[in-house]
Design an enzyme around this catalytic site. Structure first.
Site, PDB file in Angstrom:
ATOM      1  N   SER A 109      -1.864  -9.927  -0.179  1.00  0.00           N
ATOM      2  CA  SER A 109      -2.980  -9.252   0.127  1.00  0.00           C
ATOM      3  C   SER A 109      -4.030  -9.382  -0.838  1.00  0.00           C
ATOM      4  O   SER A 109      -3.429  -9.735  -2.231  1.00  0.00           O
ATOM      5  CB  SER A 109      -2.553  -7.888   0.423  1.00  0.00           C
ATOM      6  OG  SER A 109      -3.499  -6.977   0.179  1.00  0.00           O
ATOM      7  N   HIS A 181      -6.435   1.380   7.632  1.00  0.00           N
ATOM      8  CA  HIS A 181      -7.553   0.802   6.645  1.00  0.00           C
ATOM      9  C   HIS A 181      -8.783   1.268   7.528  1.00  0.00           C
ATOM     10  O   HIS A 181      -9.010   2.108   8.324  1.00  0.00           O
ATOM     11  CB  HIS A 181      -7.327  -0.578   6.698  1.00  0.00           C
ATOM     12  CG  HIS A 181      -6.092  -1.195   6.071  1.00  0.00           C
ATOM     13  ND1 HIS A 181      -4.944  -1.696   6.704  1.00  0.00           N
ATOM     14  CD2 HIS A 181      -5.690  -1.088   4.723  1.00  0.00           C
ATOM     15  CE1 HIS A 181      -4.019  -1.815   5.975  1.00  0.00           C
ATOM     16  NE2 HIS A 181      -4.445  -1.610   4.636  1.00  0.00           N
TER      17      HIS A 181
HETATM   18  N1  LIG Z   1      -3.793  -5.414   7.444  1.00  0.00           N
HETATM   19  C1  LIG Z   1      -4.309  -5.931   6.607  1.00  0.00           C
HETATM   20  O1  LIG Z   1      -5.634  -5.466   6.343  1.00  0.00           O
HETATM   21  C2  LIG Z   1      -3.801  -7.094   5.949  1.00  0.00           C
HETATM   22  C3  LIG Z   1      -4.608  -7.547   4.837  1.00  0.00           C
HETATM   23  C4  LIG Z   1      -4.084  -8.442   3.944  1.00  0.00           C
HETATM   24  C5  LIG Z   1      -2.895  -8.673   4.101  1.00  0.00           C
HETATM   25  N2  LIG Z   1      -1.915  -8.302   4.966  1.00  0.00           N
HETATM   26  C6  LIG Z   1      -0.698  -8.640   4.643  1.00  0.00           C
HETATM   27  O2  LIG Z   1      -0.224  -9.144   5.903  1.00  0.00           O
HETATM   28  C7  LIG Z   1       1.277  -8.672   6.242  1.00  0.00           C
HETATM   29  C8  LIG Z   1       1.411  -8.246   7.736  1.00  0.00           C
HETATM   30  O3  LIG Z   1       0.432  -6.922   7.557  1.00  0.00           O
HETATM   31  P1  LIG Z   1       0.275  -6.197   9.005  1.00  0.00           P
HETATM   32  O4  LIG Z   1      -1.137  -5.603   8.690  1.00  0.00           O
HETATM   33  O5  LIG Z   1       0.388  -7.081  10.155  1.00  0.00           O
HETATM   34  O6  LIG Z   1       1.284  -4.951   8.769  1.00  0.00           O
HETATM   35  P2  LIG Z   1       1.984  -4.166  10.042  1.00  0.00           P
HETATM   36  O7  LIG Z   1       0.865  -4.351  11.295  1.00  0.00           O
HETATM   37  O8  LIG Z   1       2.459  -2.714   9.446  1.00  0.00           O
HETATM   38  O9  LIG Z   1       3.009  -5.022  10.572  1.00  0.00           O
HETATM   39  C9  LIG Z   1       4.504  -5.043   9.673  1.00  0.00           C
HETATM   40  C10 LIG Z   1       5.593  -5.349  10.424  1.00  0.00           C
HETATM   41  O10 LIG Z   1       6.779  -5.653   9.798  1.00  0.00           O
HETATM   42  C11 LIG Z   1       7.792  -4.729  10.227  1.00  0.00           C
HETATM   43  N3  LIG Z   1       8.657  -4.438   9.433  1.00  0.00           N
HETATM   44  C12 LIG Z   1       8.279  -3.441   8.258  1.00  0.00           C
HETATM   45  N4  LIG Z   1       9.570  -2.752   7.595  1.00  0.00           N
HETATM   46  C13 LIG Z   1      10.532  -3.731   8.060  1.00  0.00           C
HETATM   47  C14 LIG Z   1      11.848  -3.563   7.998  1.00  0.00           C
HETATM   48  N5  LIG Z   1      12.588  -3.114   7.121  1.00  0.00           N
HETATM   49  N6  LIG Z   1      12.715  -4.403   9.049  1.00  0.00           N
HETATM   50  C15 LIG Z   1      12.088  -5.004  10.124  1.00  0.00           C
HETATM   51  N7  LIG Z   1      10.916  -5.074  10.365  1.00  0.00           N
HETATM   52  C16 LIG Z   1       9.819  -4.449   9.152  1.00  0.00           C
HETATM   53  C17 LIG Z   1       7.013  -3.600  10.943  1.00  0.00           C
HETATM   54  O11 LIG Z   1       7.776  -3.123  12.122  1.00  0.00           O
HETATM   55  P3  LIG Z   1       7.464  -1.813  12.658  1.00  0.00           P
HETATM   56  O12 LIG Z   1       6.408  -2.219  13.773  1.00  0.00           O
HETATM   57  O13 LIG Z   1       8.942  -1.306  13.303  1.00  0.00           O
HETATM   58  O14 LIG Z   1       7.028  -0.732  11.739  1.00  0.00           O
HETATM   59  C18 LIG Z   1       6.065  -4.271  11.416  1.00  0.00           C
HETATM   60  O15 LIG Z   1       5.953  -4.951  12.776  1.00  0.00           O
HETATM   61  C19 LIG Z   1       1.613  -8.080   5.066  1.00  0.00           C
HETATM   62  O16 LIG Z   1       2.240  -8.683   4.112  1.00  0.00           O
HETATM   63  C20 LIG Z   1       0.455  -7.440   4.636  1.00  0.00           C
HETATM   64  O17 LIG Z   1       0.459  -7.328   3.055  1.00  0.00           O
HETATM   65  C21 LIG Z   1      -2.376  -7.310   5.767  1.00  0.00           C
END
Ligand SMILES: NC(=O)c1ccc[n+]([C@@H]2O[C@H](COP(=O)([O-])OP(=O)(O)OC[C@H]3O[C@@H](n4cnc5c(N)ncnc54)[C@H](OP(=O)(O)O)[C@@H]3O)[C@@H](O)[C@H]2O)c1
Length: 312
Positions: A109, A181
């Protein structure tokens, strides 16, 4: 090299980024995609992850699983952020190495970069200064993931690549009040304006900070693009390279989603602004032939429709 029959594991398949990767893989004709319900595979559990990866033998992995949240949540639950993220990424990266996976994509990120670094942010600014205190636990975990990929590449000759997306939005985002966010909270506020016929919207801070945002389909596209690409670097920024003020985004979202309503934008100046500007230098991604393609207005409309459908 990844092909349409390759066995691909998407960790975090229900999340914002993971679900977009799955949609994009399917739309591009990939046939052999693995994902697992969280209740059957807790990615913080080392033996579960190793057993799963040994049994299923994926050839490529996208790590889009993480504990992700907004400022308040990051600040309040630092222990959860550092533990969960360190465990998830460490378990997957090491298991991938153990079964001989040569290429994976790890998502970090833009908050891994120092709080006061020069703008636009180049990949080389990593570890060049102090982190933003509110999310330092999350950022340190992500930096450890980057260093882990780099160390495995150096020692074992793997090609584990870290992509650093800017603020991402789209379907399946997190709309929790304390956890979300800037874009999802704006979408939610505009939805309430429309439903409750409100006349004004309140935004945190004075609206002047500049931010970059990107639609999640662009992130998914970059993930698949770079999974196929041979790159020398270990870390690549993924963004549009363009920023606007929070006020300009608020105007744009209102104009796009409710063009016929006259909405008064109020600023809650007691709330923090955060850093004045945050925009990624995306010249490295461009050098490898990738750039963002999604149209901002249709991305906003699609995200809004997805949110309003969730509430039906
Ligand atoms: N969103 C942003 O603006 C953004 C920006 C930059 C980078 N990123 C990066 O992109 C990546 C994904 O982000 P996202 O926004 O897609 O996040 P998200 O929507 O919260 O999705 C994360 C996923 O990981 C799963 N997860 C978390 N803990 C887990 C565990 N212990 N076992 C199994 N599954 C687990 C969650 O499951 P549940 O559905 O069950 O909770 C969810 O499906 C991250 O590394 C983040 O740092 C995101």
């Amino acid at each position: 090299m990844i092909n349409k029959n390759s066995k691909i594991f998407v960790a975090g398949h229900k999340g914002l980024v993971g679900s977009a990767i799955i949609r994009k893989l399917i739309s591009q004709g990939y046939k052999n995609i693995l994902f697992e319900k969280r209740k059957h595979l807790d990615l913080t559990n080392q033996s579960q992850v190793l057993n799963y990866i040994k049994k299923k033998k994926p050839e490529f992995i996208f790590i889009a699983a993480a504990k992700v949240g907004g400022i308040l949540s990051n600040y309040k639950y630092k222990a959860d952020y550092i533990y969960d993220n360190l465990m998830i990424q460490t378990n997957i990266i090491n298991s991938a190495y153990k079964i001989g996976i040569k290429k994976l994509i790890f998502l970090g990120s833009s908050c891994v970069y120092p709080k006061n670094c020069k703008q636009p942010i180049k990949e080389s600014y990593l570890l060049d200064g102090k982190l933003e205190e509110t999310n330092d636990a999350y950022a340190i975990a992500k930096i450890a993931g980057i260093k882990m990929c780099q160390s495995y590449n150096d020692q074992f000759g793997t090609k584990y690549l870290c992509l650093m997306p800017t603020n991402t939005f789209g379907p399946n985002d997190n709309y929790d009040v304390l956890n979300s966010h800037f874009v999802p909270s704006l979408i939610k506020k505009i939805y309430e304006i429309k439903i409750k016929s409100k006349k004004s919207i309140k935004i945190w801070g004075d609206g002047s900070p500049r931010r970059e945002i990107i639609y999640v389909d662009d992130i998914a596209d970059a993930c698949i693009y770079f999974m196929k690409k041979n790159v020398r670097e270990n870390l690549i920024n993924i963004g549009t390279g363009r920023d606007k003020t929070i006020k300009q985004y608020t105007d744009l979202f209102i104009k796009t989603l409710c063009p016929n309503l006259k909405i008064n934008i109020k600023f809650d100046k007691k709330k923090p602004n955060g850093v004045l500007r945050k925009v990624l230098d995306v010249s490295l991604a461009k050098k490898y032939g990738w750039k963002s393609k999604c149209d901002i207005k249709s991305s906003i409309i699609h995200t809004y429709e997805n949110y309003s459908n969730l509430l039906k």
